[in-house]
Write a protein that holds these residues in place. Structure first.
Motif, mmCIF file in Angstrom:
data_model
loop_
_atom_site.group_PDB
_atom_site.id
_atom_site.type_symbol
_atom_site.label_atom_id
_atom_site.label_comp_id
_atom_site.label_asym_id
_atom_site.label_seq_id
_atom_site.Cartn_x
_atom_site.Cartn_y
_atom_site.Cartn_z
ATOM 1 N N ASP A 50 27.053 19.499 30.200
ATOM 2 C CA ASP A 50 27.540 18.190 30.629
ATOM 3 C C ASP A 50 26.531 17.508 31.546
ATOM 4 N N ALA A 51 25.951 18.274 32.472
ATOM 5 C CA ALA A 51 25.026 17.691 33.454
ATOM 6 C C ALA A 51 23.650 17.419 32.869
ATOM 7 N N PHE A 52 23.212 18.290 31.940
ATOM 8 C CA PHE A 52 21.853 18.190 31.387
ATOM 9 C C PHE A 52 21.908 18.306 29.855
ATOM 10 N N PRO A 53 22.471 17.303 29.192
ATOM 11 C CA PRO A 53 22.724 17.408 27.745
ATOM 12 C C PRO A 53 21.475 17.521 26.888
ATOM 13 N N ASP A 54 20.344 17.089 27.401
ATOM 14 C CA ASP A 54 19.128 17.092 26.597
ATOM 15 C C ASP A 54 18.196 18.261 26.915
ATOM 16 N N VAL A 55 18.672 19.191 27.728
ATOM 17 C CA VAL A 55 17.839 20.312 28.154
ATOM 18 C C VAL A 55 18.250 21.569 27.385
ATOM 19 N N ALA A 56 17.268 22.336 26.925
ATOM 20 C CA ALA A 56 17.553 23.587 26.212
ATOM 21 C C ALA A 56 18.261 24.573 27.145
ATOM 22 N N LEU A 57 19.236 25.287 26.584
ATOM 23 C CA LEU A 57 20.015 26.262 27.343
ATOM 24 C C LEU A 57 20.010 27.594 26.617
ATOM 25 N N VAL A 58 19.668 28.658 27.350
ATOM 26 C CA VAL A 58 19.715 30.026 26.835
ATOM 27 C C VAL A 58 20.681 30.802 27.711
ATOM 28 N N THR A 59 21.647 31.464 27.089
ATOM 29 C CA THR A 59 22.600 32.254 27.858
ATOM 30 C C THR A 59 22.829 33.595 27.176
ATOM 31 N N GLU A 60 22.948 34.627 27.965
ATOM 32 C CA GLU A 60 23.060 35.977 27.413
ATOM 33 C C GLU A 60 24.201 36.100 26.410
ATOM 34 N N GLU A 61 25.334 35.501 26.724
ATOM 35 C CA GLU A 61 26.526 35.753 25.932
ATOM 36 C C GLU A 61 26.643 34.897 24.671
ATOM 37 N N GLN A 62 25.682 34.023 24.408
ATOM 38 C CA GLN A 62 25.738 33.185 23.209
ATOM 39 C C GLN A 62 24.488 33.442 22.364
ATOM 40 N N ALA A 63 24.634 34.294 21.372
ATOM 41 C CA ALA A 63 23.491 34.699 20.554
ATOM 42 C C ALA A 63 22.818 33.512 19.885
ATOM 43 N N ALA A 64 23.577 32.467 19.593
ATOM 44 C CA ALA A 64 22.998 31.301 18.929
ATOM 45 C C ALA A 64 21.930 30.631 19.782
ATOM 46 N N THR A 65 22.003 30.802 21.105
ATOM 47 C CA THR A 65 21.007 30.182 21.989
ATOM 48 C C THR A 65 19.716 30.985 22.048
ATOM 49 N N HIS A 66 19.709 32.189 21.500
ATOM 50 C CA HIS A 66 18.537 33.059 21.611
ATOM 51 C C HIS A 66 17.427 32.669 20.646
ATOM 52 N N SER A 67 17.689 31.661 19.835
ATOM 53 C CA SER A 67 16.648 31.154 18.935
ATOM 54 C C SER A 67 15.881 29.986 19.548
ATOM 55 N N GLU A 68 16.221 29.606 20.782
ATOM 56 C CA GLU A 68 15.496 28.528 21.462
ATOM 57 C C GLU A 68 14.019 28.914 21.599
ATOM 58 N N SER A 69 13.150 27.937 21.421
ATOM 59 C CA SER A 69 11.716 28.220 21.516
ATOM 60 C C SER A 69 11.016 27.328 22.529
ATOM 61 N N ALA A 70 11.780 26.634 23.371
ATOM 62 C CA ALA A 70 11.194 25.751 24.372
ATOM 63 C C ALA A 70 10.548 26.562 25.491
#
Length: 265
Positions: free
Chosen positions: A58-78
């Motif tokens: 909500d605060a940073f909608p355009d910023v990449a987010l990686v979180t341990e508990e969401q495997a889908a975020t582990h493909s971020e390459s930023a």
């Protein structure tokens, strides 16, 4: 990145997540599941992750987010991204030992530059200010108003008698062999990223980690150490530990005051 906004948002989300974690921690019972890597996960991990992720997006909608508990975020390459471990030290949580933390970090060009580490069961919170300096805030904590804050700095280490902190749940022979090269004035164990913070405050001089960790385990604490004048380096080369690796896995590393001799005889 708006560092002033980031400081406010990370601090508040860490406190909110800490309240949710403690609500579950203090309950009569909670479910413990096992992830694919055999590590434990609880409803507290999942609830804190949902809260923090929603707040950051909500605060940073355009910023990449990686979180341990969401495997889908582990493909971020930023190379610049927010990174979260909503409950670092799940084993400490499950065993009701208290040394668990909420970790939220901001990595910029591969370097952790801002972060918050909150240990709700210990009433300790460490974070970087908008200017990059690190502080410890003392409770009682108010989500909307910053309380008593003290600047923190790493210690001037005495290599003839170092204060050492090591992992509570992952101590092994390789770590003991490395630490045996030093003369220890004191050796203590701690869980989660609290070990980073003990170096940042000057309560310990060195923390070696000879074992597997992930970037979400270390980024927030790394930022706090950086802001306190410390260093986090690879165990093998003593080059700075960097972030944004393809699998988010860290090499072995050392957290230390700059005055610690990293090549003991």
């Amino acid at each position: 990145m708006d560092y002033q906004k980031l400081e406010i948002v990370m601090r508040k989300l860490a406190l909110e997540a800490g309240d949710k974690i403690m609500e579950i921690y203090n309950s009569d019972d909670f479910e413990v599941k096992t992830k694919s890597d055999s590590s434990p996960v609880t409803e507290a991990d999942e609830a804190a992750d949902a809260l923090i992720s929603a707040g950051l997006r909500d605060a940073f909608p355009d910023v990449a987010l990686v979180t341990e508990e969401q495997a889908a975020t582990h493909s971020e390459s930023a190379m610049s991204f927010l990174i979260v471990d909503p409950l670092d030290g799940t084993k400490e949580f499950v065993n009701r030992r208290g040394d668990f933390t909420v970790n939220i970090g901001w990595v910029e060009d591969g370097v952790p530059v801002r972060g918050v580490v909150y240990a709700p069961a210990r009433d300790r919170m460490f974070y970087t200010r908008a200017d990059g300096s690190s502080v410890e805030e003392f409770g009682p904590f108010d989500k909307d108003t910053v309380g008593e804050v003290h600047d923190i700095r790493v210690a001037q280490a005495d290599n003839s008698a170092l204060r050492i902190v090591a992992s509570k749940s992952h101590r092994d022979q390789a770590t003991d062999d490395y630490l045996a090269k030093y003369t220890a004035a004191d050796t203590k164990s701690a869980g989660s990223s609290l070990k980073f913070c003990l170096v940042a405050t000057g309560e310990a001089d060195i923390y070696p980690r000879i074992g597997r960790t992930m970037e979400w385990d270390t980024a927030a604490g790394h930022a706090v150490v950086n802001g306190a004048g410390g260093k986090v380096v690879r165990f093998d080369t003593h080059e700075p530990l960097t972030y944004g690796k393809e699998d988010f896995a860290n090499p072995f590393f050392i957290v230390a005051s700059p005055t610690v001799d990293l090549k003991p005889a």
